[in-house]
Design a protein around this motif. Structure first.
Motif, mmCIF file in Angstrom:
data_model
loop_
_atom_site.group_PDB
_atom_site.id
_atom_site.type_symbol
_atom_site.label_atom_id
_atom_site.label_comp_id
_atom_site.label_asym_id
_atom_site.label_seq_id
_atom_site.Cartn_x
_atom_site.Cartn_y
_atom_site.Cartn_z
ATOM 1 N N TRP A 86 51.684 49.787 87.614
ATOM 2 C CA TRP A 86 51.930 48.677 86.676
ATOM 3 C C TRP A 86 52.308 47.421 87.457
ATOM 4 C CZ3 TRP A 86 56.865 46.880 87.295
ATOM 5 C CH2 TRP A 86 57.766 47.765 87.925
ATOM 6 N N LEU A 87 53.114 47.607 88.515
ATOM 7 C CA LEU A 87 53.569 46.451 89.303
ATOM 8 C C LEU A 87 52.374 45.792 90.006
ATOM 9 C CD1 LEU A 87 56.020 44.836 90.391
ATOM 10 C CD2 LEU A 87 56.026 46.382 92.335
ATOM 11 N N ILE A 88 51.550 46.615 90.634
ATOM 12 C CA ILE A 88 50.404 46.078 91.378
ATOM 13 C C ILE A 88 49.473 45.325 90.429
ATOM 14 C CG2 ILE A 88 48.452 46.658 92.867
ATOM 15 C CD1 ILE A 88 51.081 47.241 94.209
ATOM 16 N N ARG A 89 49.194 45.918 89.268
ATOM 17 C CA ARG A 89 48.274 45.253 88.339
ATOM 18 C C ARG A 89 48.875 43.949 87.805
ATOM 19 N NH1 ARG A 89 47.062 45.250 82.268
ATOM 20 N NH2 ARG A 89 45.169 44.017 82.320
ATOM 21 N N ASN A 90 50.154 43.988 87.431
ATOM 22 C CA ASN A 90 50.788 42.779 86.901
ATOM 23 C C ASN A 90 50.855 41.676 87.941
ATOM 24 O OD1 ASN A 90 51.206 43.648 84.304
ATOM 25 N ND2 ASN A 90 53.140 44.648 84.800
ATOM 26 N N VAL A 91 51.138 42.054 89.175
ATOM 27 C CA VAL A 91 51.185 41.052 90.244
ATOM 28 C C VAL A 91 49.795 40.452 90.437
ATOM 29 C CG1 VAL A 91 51.458 40.735 92.738
ATOM 30 C CG2 VAL A 91 53.199 41.962 91.450
ATOM 31 N N HIS A 92 48.762 41.293 90.381
ATOM 32 C CA HIS A 92 47.391 40.797 90.550
ATOM 33 C C HIS A 92 47.036 39.801 89.437
ATOM 34 C CE1 HIS A 92 43.465 41.081 92.528
ATOM 35 N NE2 HIS A 92 42.884 41.137 91.344
ATOM 36 N N SER A 93 47.407 40.125 88.206
ATOM 37 C CA SER A 93 47.091 39.236 87.083
ATOM 38 C C SER A 93 47.879 37.934 87.154
ATOM 39 C CB SER A 93 47.403 39.929 85.752
ATOM 40 O OG SER A 93 46.830 41.200 85.722
ATOM 41 N N TRP A 94 49.176 38.055 87.385
ATOM 42 C CA TRP A 94 50.016 36.854 87.413
ATOM 43 C C TRP A 94 49.668 35.953 88.580
ATOM 44 C CZ3 TRP A 94 52.207 34.269 83.908
ATOM 45 C CH2 TRP A 94 52.745 34.908 82.799
ATOM 46 N N SER A 95 49.476 36.568 89.730
ATOM 47 C CA SER A 95 49.171 35.795 90.920
ATOM 48 C C SER A 95 47.825 35.084 90.751
ATOM 49 C CB SER A 95 49.179 36.728 92.133
ATOM 50 O OG SER A 95 48.581 36.126 93.215
ATOM 51 N N ALA A 96 46.896 35.719 90.043
ATOM 52 C CA ALA A 96 45.599 35.087 89.774
ATOM 53 C C ALA A 96 45.795 33.804 88.974
ATOM 54 C CB ALA A 96 44.698 36.051 89.009
ATOM 55 N N ASN A 97 46.624 33.899 87.930
ATOM 56 C CA ASN A 97 46.865 32.724 87.086
ATOM 57 C C ASN A 97 47.581 31.612 87.852
ATOM 58 O OD1 ASN A 97 46.204 32.994 84.009
ATOM 59 N ND2 ASN A 97 46.644 35.027 84.798
ATOM 60 N N LEU A 98 48.590 32.006 88.639
ATOM 61 C CA LEU A 98 49.308 30.999 89.419
ATOM 62 C C LEU A 98 48.392 30.370 90.469
ATOM 63 C CD1 LEU A 98 52.838 32.546 89.973
ATOM 64 C CD2 LEU A 98 52.141 30.799 88.362
ATOM 65 N N LEU A 99 47.483 31.178 91.019
ATOM 66 C CA LEU A 99 46.553 30.657 92.023
ATOM 67 C C LEU A 99 45.722 29.525 91.435
ATOM 68 C CD1 LEU A 99 44.556 32.697 94.569
ATOM 69 C CD2 LEU A 99 43.358 30.955 93.331
ATOM 70 N N ILE A 100 45.173 29.756 90.249
ATOM 71 C CA ILE A 100 44.378 28.716 89.593
ATOM 72 C C ILE A 100 45.258 27.492 89.333
ATOM 73 C CG2 ILE A 100 43.011 28.133 87.558
ATOM 74 C CD1 ILE A 100 41.546 30.291 88.825
ATOM 75 N N PHE A 101 46.472 27.753 88.843
ATOM 76 C CA PHE A 101 47.385 26.652 88.517
ATOM 77 C C PHE A 101 47.691 25.808 89.755
ATOM 78 C CE2 PHE A 101 51.782 25.056 88.089
ATOM 79 C CZ PHE A 101 51.595 24.231 86.995
ATOM 80 N N PHE A 102 48.050 26.473 90.853
ATOM 81 C CA PHE A 102 48.389 25.737 92.073
ATOM 82 C C PHE A 102 47.168 25.073 92.693
ATOM 83 C CE2 PHE A 102 52.458 28.003 92.021
ATOM 84 C CZ PHE A 102 53.298 26.960 92.389
ATOM 85 N N ALA A 103 46.007 25.689 92.537
ATOM 86 C CA ALA A 103 44.783 25.073 93.059
ATOM 87 C C ALA A 103 44.531 23.756 92.327
ATOM 88 C CB ALA A 103 43.599 26.021 92.897
#
Lengths: 360, 143
Positions: A86-103
């Protein structure tokens, strides 16, 4: 003891590979310090988020099984059965969204500080390509859990691409791996997401970073015009790198916090014969385009409204990529320059449309 | 060794660094270990009709998640043995010409009771019980 081993190793490598460029980077790269220095951190944060995506993505690959009958079940297995899955999947999803945001943040900060100007045109273009690829990553990865939302988002998204004249139909069939969104689409998106995109993305990312290393940090006008003794710099290594590291650590903790307290839903398994759930929306970073297309009338002067919208977005994207080559006349007596006004309009449009997308 | 402020802070920093890395790597390593998938315990398997099974032939049967080789000898007796070669876990086969069990991977040979006769296999094949109940072949784990 450690120091001796390290220095021996370095000289061994130096004899064979001439480490001068790396040594120069470490010793001489400097970062200007001024009121806009904050913006220098955003690219690094985006890079860090990409590393997180790489690691968590590879971990998810160990258990994910693409396929109509196994994708959803394997993701459910990851988040329910696998230790810390659950942690790995949630981190992957959240980090994806933050990546787009920071980009996006990184891009607009470069735009408003006009860092894309000569000689950095290619840095801007590679950055634009990287952002487009990041969006493609988001779009293709979204389908992989094979749940209801993902299924319809992919249907709508590929349909919009199908609107394009001449190539649209072909492109839609190629993307879907057939006429409809099926298991074939899933296989395709999986391949795109885990092999094709990472390869292309890495290539452009390396270019982007190479260009930055070659040209050093951009100095804004007000800083450039200072007398030499008034210019403040800090060494990139270790000073700036450590500040980078601290920010990365903070961002990492934010992601862990989000992953713990705001887990991503898995929802229901996709059913090609069920109605779309009400209130279905694309991911937030596609919402402004989606909402704009919704506002357009069916016909604008005999042309299909949606087609015009898609073409307009395409043209806008192209113009945005070519910003470094577009010269707008500078108005010496204006407080805000025309190019800045353009930027403010673009940001306002995106923000307003996104908010409307959530309200309506 | 005197503990001055700098040394103390260095030790403190190193310890928190190690703890931080531990907090990252512990979940990752735990994640790498696949969770146990509970398998239903199988005690017996029905294979089909005994009279339809030709003499001097064999069949690989699923016994839960383990392969079992079921052989009907020339005389018409049934033998069931673990089909996993004890050498390196290939699946064995019955040779109808030599009436032996043969493993294609490294030329291991067992007799019909599962004893390792020649080649690399270090141990005999585990035998299973075969019963014929109303012409139905039933394999059960021995013992």
């Amino acid at each position: 003891m450690m120091k001796k081993i390290t220095s021996n190793l370095v000289s061994w490598l130096d004899e064979r590979f001439d480490l001068t460029p790396i040594r120069n980077l470490l010793l001489h790269k400097k970062v200007p310090i001024h009121k806009h220095s904050l913006w220098y951190y955003l690219g690094g944060v985006t890079l860090f988020l990409f590393f997180i995506q790489l690691v968590t993505g590879i971990l998810l690959l160990l258990y994910y099984k693409p396929g109509e009958d196994s994708a959803y079940e394997s993701v459910r297995f990851i988040v329910t059965e696998v230790k810390f899955g659950w942690l790995i999947r949630n981190v992957h999803s959240w980090s994806a969204n933050l990546l787009i945001f920071f980009a996006f943040l990184h891009m607009f900060s470069v735009f408003f500080t006009q860092s894309y100007k000569k000689p950095r045109e290619l840095t801007w273009i590679t950055g634009f390509v990287i952002l487009a690829l990041a969006l493609a990553f988001g779009f293709s990865g979204y389908l992989l859990p094979w749940n209801e939302l993902a299924f319809f988002a992919t249907k709508v998204g590929t349909d919009i691409i199908g609107i394009l004249p001449v190539v649209g139909e072909k492109l839609r069939v190629i993307l879907r791996g057939g006429e409809d969104v099926t298991g074939a689409t899933l296989s395709r998106f999986f391949g795109i997401h885990v092999a094709i995109l990472p390869a292309i993305f890495t290539f452009f990312l390396v270019l982007h970073l190479l260009f930055i290393q070659r040209q050093g940090m951009h100095e804004p006008e007000h800083f450039k015009n200072l007398p030499e003794d008034k210019k403040k710099y800090i060494p990139f290594f270790p000073d700036f790198a450590l500040r980078d590291a601290l920010l990365w650590l903070i961002v990492f903790n934010v992601i862990i916090f989000l992953a713990l307290y705001f887990p991503w839903e898995l929802g229901n398994k996709a059913d090609p014969f069920a109605s779309a759930p009400s209130g279905i929306k694309p991911e937030w970073y596609f919402l402004f385009m989606f909402q704009t297309l919704k506002f357009l009338p069916a016909h604008i002067l005999f042309i299909d409204g949606e087609l015009l919208g898609v073409l307009a977005f395409g043209l806008a994207g192209l113009l945005w990529m070519l910003i470094p080559f577009i010269k707008l006349k500078e108005k010496p007596n204006w407080k805000i320059q025309p190019i800045t006004i353009v930027g403010i309009l673009v940001v306002s449009f995106i923000v307003v449309m996104t908010i409307l997308g959530y309200l309506l | 060794m005197t503990l001055n402020r700098k040394k103390f802070l260095n030790i403190l920093l190193s310890l928190s660094g190690i703890a931080g890395l531990g907090a990252i790597f512990y979940p990752i390593f735990s994640y790498l270990i696949p969770p146990k998938i509970s398998e239903p315990k199988v005690n017996s398997v029905k294979v089909g009709s005994a009279s339809d099974f030709p003499n001097n032939s064999y069949k690989i049967v699923k016994f839960g998640r383990k392969p079992v080789i079921l052989i009907k000898t020339v005389e018409g007796d049934f033998k069931a043995l673990s089909a996993t070669c004890t050498h390196l876990e290939c699946i064995v086969q019955y040779k109808s010409d030599t009436h032996q069990i043969w493993c294609a991977c490294h030329n291991g040979i067992y007799d019909l009771n599962g004893r390792n006769v020649s080649g690399p296999p270090p141990r005999p094949l585990t035998p299973y019980d075969v019963k014929i109940i109303n012409d139905e072949i039933v394999i059960t784990s021995a013992g």
